[in-house]
Design a protein around this motif. Sequence first.
Motif, PDB file in Angstrom:
ATOM      1  N   UNK A 302       0.848  -1.193   0.000  1.00 31.91           N
ATOM      2  CA  UNK A 302       0.000   0.000   0.000  1.00 31.91           C
ATOM      3  C   UNK A 302       0.882   1.240   0.000  1.00 31.91           C
ATOM      4  N   UNK A 303       0.564   2.156  -0.906  1.00 32.82           N
ATOM      5  CA  UNK A 303       1.323   3.406  -0.989  1.00 32.82           C
ATOM      6  C   UNK A 303       0.712   4.443  -0.057  1.00 32.82           C
ATOM      7  N   UNK A 304       1.541   4.950   0.871  1.00 35.80           N
ATOM      8  CA  UNK A 304       1.118   6.000   1.783  1.00 35.80           C
ATOM      9  C   UNK A 304       1.583   7.336   1.195  1.00 35.80           C
ATOM     10  N   UNK A 305       0.682   8.206   0.789  1.00 41.91           N
ATOM     11  CA  UNK A 305       1.105   9.466   0.177  1.00 41.91           C
ATOM     12  C   UNK A 305       1.695  10.430   1.210  1.00 41.91           C
ATOM     13  N   UNK A 312      -6.467   8.661   8.545  1.00 41.91           N
ATOM     14  CA  UNK A 312      -6.820   8.549   7.125  1.00 41.91           C
ATOM     15  C   UNK A 312      -7.006   7.078   6.749  1.00 41.91           C
ATOM     16  N   UNK A 313      -8.070   6.801   5.989  1.00 41.35           N
ATOM     17  CA  UNK A 313      -8.357   5.427   5.581  1.00 41.35           C
ATOM     18  C   UNK A 313      -8.070   5.222   4.099  1.00 41.35           C
ATOM     19  N   UNK A 314      -7.533   4.059   3.784  1.00 35.98           N
ATOM     20  CA  UNK A 314      -7.257   3.676   2.401  1.00 35.98           C
ATOM     21  C   UNK A 314      -8.007   2.378   2.111  1.00 35.98           C
ATOM     22  N   UNK A 315      -8.591   2.291   0.928  1.00 35.94           N
ATOM     23  CA  UNK A 315      -9.376   1.112   0.568  1.00 35.94           C
ATOM     24  C   UNK A 315      -8.586   0.175  -0.327  1.00 35.94           C
ATOM     25  N   UNK A 324     -22.137 -13.837   1.425  1.00 35.78           N
ATOM     26  CA  UNK A 324     -22.855 -15.109   1.548  1.00 35.78           C
ATOM     27  C   UNK A 324     -23.784 -15.369   0.375  1.00 35.78           C
ATOM     28  N   UNK A 325     -24.462 -14.327  -0.096  1.00 35.16           N
ATOM     29  CA  UNK A 325     -25.527 -14.519  -1.074  1.00 35.16           C
ATOM     30  C   UNK A 325     -25.070 -14.365  -2.518  1.00 35.16           C
ATOM     31  N   UNK A 326     -23.876 -13.836  -2.741  1.00 31.92           N
ATOM     32  CA  UNK A 326     -23.393 -13.678  -4.117  1.00 31.92           C
ATOM     33  C   UNK A 326     -21.869 -13.781  -4.137  1.00 31.92           C
ATOM     34  N   UNK A 327     -21.329 -13.899  -5.330  1.00 29.07           N
ATOM     35  CA  UNK A 327     -19.882 -14.034  -5.463  1.00 29.07           C
ATOM     36  C   UNK A 327     -19.204 -12.705  -5.154  1.00 29.07           C
ATOM     37  N   UNK A 328     -17.934 -12.785  -4.819  1.00 27.79           N
ATOM     38  CA  UNK A 328     -17.174 -11.577  -4.544  1.00 27.79           C
ATOM     39  C   UNK A 328     -16.911 -11.392  -3.060  1.00 27.79           C
ATOM     40  N   UNK A 329     -16.085 -10.400  -2.764  1.00 25.80           N
ATOM     41  CA  UNK A 329     -15.706 -10.119  -1.380  1.00 25.80           C
ATOM     42  C   UNK A 329     -15.858  -8.632  -1.091  1.00 25.80           C
ATOM     43  N   UNK A 330     -15.892  -8.318   0.195  1.00 23.03           N
ATOM     44  CA  UNK A 330     -15.907  -6.933   0.633  1.00 23.03           C
ATOM     45  C   UNK A 330     -14.512  -6.331   0.517  1.00 23.03           C
ATOM     46  N   UNK A 331     -14.322  -5.185   1.117  1.00 19.88           N
ATOM     47  CA  UNK A 331     -13.060  -4.457   1.009  1.00 19.88           C
ATOM     48  C   UNK A 331     -12.304  -4.463   2.336  1.00 19.88           C
ATOM     49  N   UNK A 332     -11.010  -4.206   2.233  1.00 19.36           N
ATOM     50  CA  UNK A 332     -10.165  -4.027   3.403  1.00 19.36           C
ATOM     51  C   UNK A 332      -9.832  -2.541   3.509  1.00 19.36           C
ATOM     52  N   UNK A 333     -10.186  -1.932   4.636  1.00 21.45           N
ATOM     53  CA  UNK A 333      -9.906  -0.512   4.853  1.00 21.45           C
ATOM     54  C   UNK A 333      -8.740  -0.385   5.825  1.00 21.45           C
ATOM     55  N   UNK A 334      -7.699   0.293   5.368  1.00 22.56           N
ATOM     56  CA  UNK A 334      -6.493   0.469   6.173  1.00 22.56           C
ATOM     57  C   UNK A 334      -6.510   1.871   6.765  1.00 22.56           C
ATOM     58  N   UNK A 335      -6.497   1.945   8.083  1.00 22.44           N
ATOM     59  CA  UNK A 335      -6.542   3.218   8.796  1.00 22.44           C
ATOM     60  C   UNK A 335      -5.150   3.565   9.300  1.00 22.44           C
ATOM     61  N   UNK A 336      -4.645   4.719   8.884  1.00 24.21           N
ATOM     62  CA  UNK A 336      -3.296   5.132   9.266  1.00 24.21           C
ATOM     63  C   UNK A 336      -3.265   5.556  10.736  1.00 24.21           C
ATOM     64  N   UNK A 337      -2.364   4.944  11.486  1.00 20.84           N
ATOM     65  CA  UNK A 337      -2.197   5.277  12.895  1.00 20.84           C
ATOM     66  C   UNK A 337      -0.770   5.807  13.091  1.00 20.84           C
ATOM     67  N   UNK A 338      -0.661   7.124  13.188  1.00 20.19           N
ATOM     68  CA  UNK A 338       0.657   7.761  13.294  1.00 20.19           C
ATOM     69  C   UNK A 338       1.161   7.620  14.730  1.00 20.19           C
ATOM     70  N   UNK A 339       2.330   7.003  14.868  1.00 22.61           N
ATOM     71  CA  UNK A 339       2.925   6.745  16.169  1.00 22.61           C
ATOM     72  C   UNK A 339       3.935   7.842  16.510  1.00 22.61           C
TER      73      UNK A 339
END
Length: 380
Positions: A302-305, A312-315, A324-339
């Motif tokens: 994943x490219x962090x700009x 900030x969330x990235x999809x 369950x009811x149809x083919x395909x998958x949901x998304x993964x949302x990556x939330x930036x956690x600045x340490x």
Amino acid sequence: MAEKRDYYEVLGVEKGSDKKEIKKAYRKLAMKYHPDVSDDPESADKFKEISEAYAVLSDEDKRHTYDQFGHAGMGGYSTEDAFRDINFEDIFRGFGFDFGDIFDMFGFGGGRRRSQAQRGDDVLYELDITLEDAAFGLETDIEVPHKKVCPTCAGAKAEPGTETRQCATCRGTGQVQHINRTPFGQFVNVAPCRECRGEGVIIDTPCHECRGKGIVRETSTIHIKVPPGVEDGSRLRVSGEGDVGLRGGPSGDLYVLISVKPHKLFERHGSDLIYERPISFVQASLGDEVDIPTIGEEIVSLKIPAGTQPGTSFRIKGKGMPHLRWNGKGNLYVKAKVIVPKKLSSKQKEILKEFADVSGKEIYVEDKGFFDKMKDAIKH
């Protein structure tokens, strides 16, 4: 074999339709396709299809299972199970149709069962699974305690090798009649025979294994399949694996309640996953390319700009949970956690002080009126 159509589509109703709307839609189609009135050569098949759809959607438990898993969730139902407890006689009353024809059409005889036959109780089993199990599906064996037919007497209740005798009180019917005469006429009350407890026979030597009950409690190993995409709180139904029925009645069903354990990395929202990715102040400021874990063993990049703000969330498309009811998958949302580091070396402090001297005290905020709003909030 042709693929089954969606039950809601078969009846022409919306998914949120209530029982009254479903019954009305079925009745209208039944009047059109019942073999007694229709000239359509495919009327019998169509009538079977709409009757099956109605049998599932008019039953709260069956409909709940179907809404969660579609036709895949109906795999545990036999054809007779689907029509169990559906009152077709009420639907076709006044139209000259024999509701028993529906049962004959599906090949399991008339819909009326013995009045004394009693369906066994349903059994609930709680199964804990991981998020990975929910994502990829799971086949496993579970140990379920439930009531089964006594293996020693095969449900006869008597000790093997001994004889039973017909109840003299009810003459083997299991029922007795009580006639009450009143000023308004004669009334007949039918009740189970107390002498034989409705069995019709007297058992002098009860089975030693079940103590004359014909039923024992034992633990069975049952193989189940958890479909990919199952959610926490879902119920899987296994037909006929509940408690055994009484007097020839059908067995109850086994309901497996799914509990999905919390995951150490991912938070689930339906078919989407959320992952918090720790990044440094430098990575957030200058940008970077980081590795992101997925629910499988795959690692994606994943490219962090530059200038990424905390939260900030990235999809990442298609890296969530299966639908369950149809083919395909949901998304993964990556939330930036600045340490922000709690301890700095001398060199790090020196560099940051130099950065502060160059930057000055002004903080860049996109909303130019931010500090004015903050001052007003403090005053009030």
